[in-house]
Structure formats: C-alpha cells, structure tokens
Design an enzyme around this catalytic site. Structure first.
Site, PDB file in Angstrom:
ATOM      1  CD  GLN A  48      -2.748  -1.213  -0.065  1.00 42.77           C
ATOM      2  OE1 GLN A  48      -3.284  -0.213  -0.521  1.00 42.77           O
ATOM      3  NE2 GLN A  48      -2.827  -2.391  -0.664  1.00 42.77           N
ATOM      4  CG  ASN A  49       5.172   3.334   0.931  1.00 43.65           C
ATOM      5  OD1 ASN A  49       5.407   4.116   0.012  1.00 43.65           O
ATOM      6  ND2 ASN A  49       5.526   3.566   2.178  1.00 43.65           N
ATOM      7  NE  ARG A  50      -0.177   6.835  -0.758  1.00 44.47           N
ATOM      8  CZ  ARG A  50      -0.809   7.843  -0.183  1.00 44.47           C
ATOM      9  NH1 ARG A  50      -1.843   8.389  -0.749  1.00 44.47           N
ATOM     10  NH2 ARG A  50      -0.403   8.318   0.981  1.00 44.47           N
ATOM     11  CB  THR A 147       5.005   7.468  -0.415  1.00 43.19           C
ATOM     12  OG1 THR A 147       6.078   6.763   0.224  1.00 43.19           O
ATOM     13  CG2 THR A 147       5.540   8.593  -1.292  1.00 43.19           C
TER      14      THR A 147
END
Length: 172
Positions: A48-50, A147
C-alpha cells in the site's frame, strides 16, 4: 506475526544497503524500513506504500516490481535511496515508537555521488535527519509528504504534485 510481537519493542538493525552510484543526483531518505520492507528485503515493500507508484508516474516509466527492477529504476533516474536510521528500538512499523536511534553514516553516499539535494519521505524522516544528520552533512533537506498508507489524507495526485520538484534535480 503474532499480535504480541507487534506490540513489543525490539532493537532492530537496518537490513538494507543503500542504493546509489556516481551518477546519483538526489538522495531520498526514509526513516526506517517497515516490517514488510524488512521481510521483502528492500525499501517500500508494503504493497500500500505509494513510493514506487509516485516515482513511476512522475518518470512516466513502468512500475518496477522486483528488487532488481527497483534498483535499476533508481539508478537510471539518478536517485539514491536510503534511510536516516541505522538501528533503533521500534514496535512493528510504528514511526511514533522509534527510540534509541543510531543514525546511518551518509558520508559513503555523499562522497560517492554528486548529490545536489536531499529529500525526506515524510515528517519523521525529516525530523530525524535534522536532529541526527544535518550538522554532520552540513546540508538542509526538503521534507516531502509521506508516501506511507498511514498518510491517507494525501491522495495520489496531490502526492505526485508535491514530489515533482525532486525529479528536477535528477536532470542536472
């Protein structure tokens, strides 16, 4: 991982080497790898880290998936990547639980590359950089919005707009 392990503080040593070469122009610093990143063996390993999505979007390149693709992506785009912390006591992935900080030695990157600007991915890495490394490096850092999925207030478009400035240094 059992629930009890998630709530116990433990001393953890950073398990991931920095990524850089002599062509790197910017250095992006996180605080400390999440549990998922430590398990995967590379930076920003939480799905889920962007981080990778933002950089991929801004460079208009295909999203790197494997560790090797991510390393090649960073080097091709003249980006050095590491974290502020070499070791610390932490509960799970919680930045707010970090204590007993031992900072990384950034001199290996700063001596081996022509870094024109240091960027911090999020407030925690920025605060830790200022506290532990700014005097040593004699360089100011630019704080970028995190992020992390915990920074849900920042939608993808807004993140990309804020992160745009860092890539202008890569073309120098």
């Amino acid at each position: 991982m059992s629930q009890s392990k998630k709530t116990e503080a433990s001393c953890v040593v950073h398990p991931i080497s920095p990524v850089f070469d002599e062509n790197s122009r910017i250095l992006i610093l996180g605080s400390f790898p999440s549990v998922k990143s430590r398990e995967s063996g590379f930076f920003y390993g939480h799905p889920q880290n962007r981080f990778w999505k933002v950089l991929s979007h801004l460079t208009e390149e295909k999203l790197p998936v494997t560790i090797e693709e991510k390393k090649e992506f960073l080097l091709r785009n003249r980006i050095a990547l590491w974290d502020v912390i070499a070791s610390c006591t932490i509960i799970g992935s919680s930045d707010s639980s970090i204590r007993d900080v031992v900072p990384n030695d950034l001199s290996v990157i700063l001596a081996g590359a022509r870094i024109s600007q240091i960027f911090c991915n999020g407030n925690t890495s920025y605060q830790l950089y200022v506290k532990y490394l700014q005097k040593e490096t004699n360089r100011t850092a630019v704080r970028l919005p995190s992020t992390s999925p915990a920074n849900a207030a920042w939608q993808m478009e807004r993140l990309c707009n804020s992160w745009k400035e860092c890539l202008s240094f890569c073309r120098e």
